[in-house]
Structures are given as structure tokens and as C-alpha cells.
Design a protein around this motif. Sequence first.
Motif, PDB file in Angstrom:
ATOM      1  N   ASN A  77       0.879  -1.251  -0.204  1.00  0.00           N
ATOM      2  CA  ASN A  77       0.079  -0.098   0.110  1.00  0.00           C
ATOM      3  C   ASN A  77       1.039   1.297  -0.004  1.00  0.00           C
ATOM      4  OD1 ASN A  77      -3.162  -0.642   0.177  1.00  0.00           O
ATOM      5  ND2 ASN A  77      -2.084  -2.305   1.424  1.00  0.00           N
ATOM      6  N   CYS A  78       1.954   1.214   0.589  1.00  0.00           N
ATOM      7  CA  CYS A  78       2.875   2.487   0.294  1.00  0.00           C
ATOM      8  C   CYS A  78       3.392   2.559  -0.903  1.00  0.00           C
ATOM      9  CB  CYS A  78       4.133   2.072   1.418  1.00  0.00           C
ATOM     10  SG  CYS A  78       3.578   2.392   3.049  1.00  0.00           S
ATOM     11  N   THR A  79       3.899   1.416  -1.658  1.00  0.00           N
ATOM     12  CA  THR A  79       4.195   1.410  -2.940  1.00  0.00           C
ATOM     13  C   THR A  79       3.100   1.959  -3.748  1.00  0.00           C
ATOM     14  OG1 THR A  79       5.529  -0.685  -2.345  1.00  0.00           O
ATOM     15  CG2 THR A  79       4.996   0.135  -4.887  1.00  0.00           C
ATOM     16  N   ALA A  80       1.688   1.705  -3.536  1.00  0.00           N
ATOM     17  CA  ALA A  80       0.471   2.179  -4.302  1.00  0.00           C
ATOM     18  C   ALA A  80       0.414   3.600  -4.159  1.00  0.00           C
ATOM     19  CB  ALA A  80      -0.700   1.534  -3.941  1.00  0.00           C
ATOM     20  N   ILE A  81       0.727   4.170  -2.641  1.00  0.00           N
ATOM     21  CA  ILE A  81       0.387   5.645  -2.576  1.00  0.00           C
ATOM     22  C   ILE A  81       1.533   6.330  -3.284  1.00  0.00           C
ATOM     23  CG2 ILE A  81       0.541   7.280  -0.764  1.00  0.00           C
ATOM     24  CD1 ILE A  81      -0.806   5.243   1.137  1.00  0.00           C
ATOM     25  N   SER A  95      -8.537   8.605  -9.401  1.00  0.00           N
ATOM     26  CA  SER A  95      -7.330   8.481  -8.715  1.00  0.00           C
ATOM     27  C   SER A  95      -7.202   8.829  -7.324  1.00  0.00           C
ATOM     28  CB  SER A  95      -5.981   9.455  -9.611  1.00  0.00           C
ATOM     29  OG  SER A  95      -5.988   8.934 -10.715  1.00  0.00           O
ATOM     30  N   ILE A  96      -7.708   9.885  -7.070  1.00  0.00           N
ATOM     31  CA  ILE A  96      -8.192  10.361  -5.518  1.00  0.00           C
ATOM     32  C   ILE A  96      -8.616   9.356  -4.577  1.00  0.00           C
ATOM     33  CG2 ILE A  96      -9.147  12.183  -3.882  1.00  0.00           C
ATOM     34  CD1 ILE A  96      -9.173  14.271  -6.184  1.00  0.00           C
ATOM     35  N   LEU A  97      -9.656   8.643  -5.122  1.00  0.00           N
ATOM     36  CA  LEU A  97     -10.405   7.697  -4.379  1.00  0.00           C
ATOM     37  C   LEU A  97      -9.406   6.128  -4.141  1.00  0.00           C
ATOM     38  CD1 LEU A  97     -14.085   7.742  -6.015  1.00  0.00           C
ATOM     39  CD2 LEU A  97     -13.206   8.565  -3.830  1.00  0.00           C
ATOM     40  N   PHE A  98      -8.765   5.890  -5.562  1.00  0.00           N
ATOM     41  CA  PHE A  98      -7.771   4.859  -5.463  1.00  0.00           C
ATOM     42  C   PHE A  98      -6.536   5.271  -4.359  1.00  0.00           C
ATOM     43  CE2 PHE A  98      -8.273   3.637  -9.972  1.00  0.00           C
ATOM     44  CZ  PHE A  98      -9.519   2.832  -9.469  1.00  0.00           C
ATOM     45  N   CYS A  99      -6.105   6.618  -4.174  1.00  0.00           N
ATOM     46  CA  CYS A  99      -5.019   6.531  -3.257  1.00  0.00           C
ATOM     47  C   CYS A  99      -5.766   6.698  -1.819  1.00  0.00           C
ATOM     48  CB  CYS A  99      -4.539   8.085  -3.616  1.00  0.00           C
ATOM     49  SG  CYS A  99      -3.025   8.574  -2.855  1.00  0.00           S
ATOM     50  N   ASN A 100      -6.783   7.010  -1.664  1.00  0.00           N
ATOM     51  CA  ASN A 100      -7.460   6.893  -0.368  1.00  0.00           C
ATOM     52  C   ASN A 100      -7.817   5.686   0.023  1.00  0.00           C
ATOM     53  OD1 ASN A 100      -8.507   8.449   1.820  1.00  0.00           O
ATOM     54  ND2 ASN A 100     -10.553   7.604   1.265  1.00  0.00           N
ATOM     55  N   LEU A 101      -8.305   4.776  -0.939  1.00  0.00           N
ATOM     56  CA  LEU A 101      -8.123   3.259  -0.491  1.00  0.00           C
ATOM     57  C   LEU A 101      -6.888   2.739   0.044  1.00  0.00           C
ATOM     58  CD1 LEU A 101      -9.964   0.670  -0.483  1.00  0.00           C
ATOM     59  CD2 LEU A 101      -9.305   0.414  -2.870  1.00  0.00           C
ATOM     60  N   THR A 147     -12.228   1.733   4.476  1.00  0.00           N
ATOM     61  CA  THR A 147     -11.923   0.946   3.309  1.00  0.00           C
ATOM     62  C   THR A 147     -13.321   0.504   2.701  1.00  0.00           C
ATOM     63  OG1 THR A 147      -9.914  -0.143   4.210  1.00  0.00           O
ATOM     64  CG2 THR A 147     -11.088  -1.381   2.543  1.00  0.00           C
ATOM     65  N   ILE A 148     -14.379   0.231   3.551  1.00  0.00           N
ATOM     66  CA  ILE A 148     -15.532  -0.307   2.847  1.00  0.00           C
ATOM     67  C   ILE A 148     -16.335   1.015   2.315  1.00  0.00           C
ATOM     68  CG2 ILE A 148     -18.141  -0.837   3.709  1.00  0.00           C
ATOM     69  CD1 ILE A 148     -16.931  -2.412   5.508  1.00  0.00           C
ATOM     70  N   TYR A 149     -15.944   1.887   2.835  1.00  0.00           N
ATOM     71  CA  TYR A 149     -16.860   3.379   2.384  1.00  0.00           C
ATOM     72  C   TYR A 149     -16.003   3.516   1.031  1.00  0.00           C
ATOM     73  CZ  TYR A 149     -19.068   3.754   6.685  1.00  0.00           C
ATOM     74  OH  TYR A 149     -19.716   3.408   8.071  1.00  0.00           O
ATOM     75  N   ASN A 150     -14.712   3.660   0.913  1.00  0.00           N
ATOM     76  CA  ASN A 150     -13.942   3.929  -0.222  1.00  0.00           C
ATOM     77  C   ASN A 150     -14.294   2.924  -1.528  1.00  0.00           C
ATOM     78  OD1 ASN A 150     -11.714   6.051  -0.116  1.00  0.00           O
ATOM     79  ND2 ASN A 150     -11.810   5.197   1.808  1.00  0.00           N
ATOM     80  N   LEU A 151     -14.527   1.422  -1.126  1.00  0.00           N
ATOM     81  CA  LEU A 151     -14.971   0.677  -2.333  1.00  0.00           C
ATOM     82  C   LEU A 151     -16.247   0.987  -2.711  1.00  0.00           C
ATOM     83  CD1 LEU A 151     -13.735  -2.682  -0.399  1.00  0.00           C
ATOM     84  CD2 LEU A 151     -12.614  -1.496  -2.257  1.00  0.00           C
ATOM     85  N   VAL A 152     -17.047   1.255  -1.902  1.00  0.00           N
ATOM     86  CA  VAL A 152     -18.568   1.868  -2.469  1.00  0.00           C
ATOM     87  C   VAL A 152     -18.375   2.974  -3.094  1.00  0.00           C
ATOM     88  CG1 VAL A 152     -20.850   2.609  -1.738  1.00  0.00           C
ATOM     89  CG2 VAL A 152     -19.781   0.708  -0.395  1.00  0.00           C
TER      90      VAL A 152
END
Length: 361
Positions: A77-81, A95-101, A147-152
Motif C-alpha cells: 500500500n505504501c508502494t501504491a500511494i 485517482s483520488i479514491l484509489f489513493c485514499n483506498l 476501506t468499505i466506504y471507499n470501495l462503495v
Amino acid sequence: MMMWQQELRVRRGSAPGDRGGSSWGEWDEQSWPHGAAPTMNGFPNCSANHTKIWSHYLVLALGIPQLTINVVSIIFNCTAIFTRLATRDLHKPISILFCNLAVSDLFTSFSGFWISMLFITNPDITIFGSQEMLAPYSLYTTSILSTIYNLVSIGIERYLAVAESMRTRFRVARNHSIAVVFINWVLAFFLGCLPLMGWNCLHAESNVSVLYSPFCVNYLVFIAMPNVAVAFLVPLFTYLRIIIILRKRKLRMQACGQAMDTYKSAETQVARTSISIWLLALVSYAPFLAGVIFDAANQRCHSELYPGVYVFRNCTAMLITITCLGNPLLYTLRLRALGARLKALRGLWASRVRACAIGHV
């Protein structure tokens, strides 16, 4: 009653370094109900005869894999960020949602690492409850909710992106994504930190969870059932709608006599990705929900549940961490390619519809 008092005095005389004695719970004569012995889960047939019930081999067999998975998840996840920040594509809403996930999964992995360390160093407190477990459990709950709210949110954004060319009244902008991220974290922190604000069973004799003490059973039911239902149903609805929209467009293109290879490929990719996302959520959160339901219906003592139920509890934590490990791969790689494909299809759809209209004229 005298026998209980003598036993309590013997336990209080344990050596200071004996963790088994320090993790038995705070029970005194004033907290006992009249005419009854002290209990740990509120059931009158359960005594407070707390001993070190975890074997060292079982603790290591469960704790070391948990630590390893959490460390790997933190790295991923650090790599993804850092990848998102390096590519400088945070101007895109998705991309904002992906980064926040990735940030949410990072906090989940960190709090899971914290809980795993406490489990290895003093496993009994994960059964009988302790003040030490309150903060890591609350952080863990907050991270999972985020995480759940971001996936939604990602599912809804993807649906709006696909439906955009058919209904252009609303378009997701960068400010919308930032507002969604802010609301997600505020809601997750509020619900996740309720035990820190007093909704816990540290000093309660009833309603205490036998799996996640010192959390209360009613708090776990209040948190788990609606949020897990949202995690299952909303992505299922949004991705099914995406598949239906693509199929309708394919049928319209067939009416115009256009080739369908591009839409067929996109529909297949969407279906595969959607199934992967839904199955990942199912495998991750369904066992946890089953544990909460069992906890709410349980009428047995801790000693009767050991070791099977507590091994199951630790395995559900590993499944959640594996989801945090899979999210960067699934959402950052596969949905990025899917987004590019859908963007190309929107342009293809618009041009072919115009051509079809001209042909009919």
C-alpha cells in the motif's frame, strides 16, 4: 462466597511479572452480583478462573503469519500511494479514491500489525479484554470502515463514469471526490471511535463480546451488519448496472450493423473485474460478519470456545488483511486498464451513434 474471596486473594498475590495474573480482569467484591460468582461474559455459569489457555505453539502459528501478511500489505500500500503521487494523476477523481483506498488499507494493516504484536506478547488479553486492546481495536474498526466506504465510492464513481455518455447531467469532478473522501473518514472515525468515547464493556458484566473484548456485542452488531451489507450490495448493484449498460449499447450498435468485438471485449473485462471485486469483499467480510452473529448468539464460556472459535477469529483478521493486500493490485492495475478501455469506448460510442443517425437519415 468465602471460597471466591480466598481464590481472588491468591490471584492478587501473583508475581508482578506474571502476565497470566495481570490479564485476568479487574474484578472486586463490589462488582459481583449478590449471591453469584463473578463472570467474564455475563453468563452466571462462567467463572472467572482465568488461566493462560493459549499454547505457545498455537500463538506463534497464528501470530507470525498475521505479522508477515500485515508487513507485506504495508509495503504494497505504501508502494501504491507513492506510485499515485509520482505519476501526478491526482487531478482525476478516480485517482483520488484509489489513493485514499490505499491509505485506508495502510491504516488497517498497521492496526492489524499492532493487534498481532499484542496477541504474540500477551495472547490472553485478546480473549478476556484489556484497556490495551481498546485503542488498536478502535483504529482497526475505523480503518476497515474507511476501506468499505471507499470501495462503495469507487463502485459508484465507475458507474457514473460509464453512464456519463448516456446521461450527461452529472459528472464526477475532483472536488466531488475530495468531499467524498472527507465524509468517508469523518463517518469512519466517528463510528470507529465510539468505544473510546464510552461505548465499551471494560467494566461491564454483561453484553461483553467473547471474541473482541472489551467491545460490546451490541456495538459490534450495530457496526458490522449495516456496513457489511453495504459492502456487499452496493458494489454488486453498481457493477451489474455497468454490465447492463454495456450490453444495451452493444445491442444498439448491432442494430446499426457495427462490429461488436470491442464492446464484447470490454463487457468481458468488466464482468471479470466486477466478479473479482465482489468475491474479494465476500471472502473478506462474510467470515467476520458470521463471527459477530455467533458472538451475539453465544451462551458459552471462553474456555468452551477455545481453541476453535478463537482460531477462526484470528483467521478472519488475516482474510481482511489479505484484502488490503489485494486491493492495490486489483484496483490500481486492473481498474486503471478498465478505465482506459471505457474511456475509449465512450468516444467510439459517440462517433458510431452519429454515424448510425446519419445513415438512417
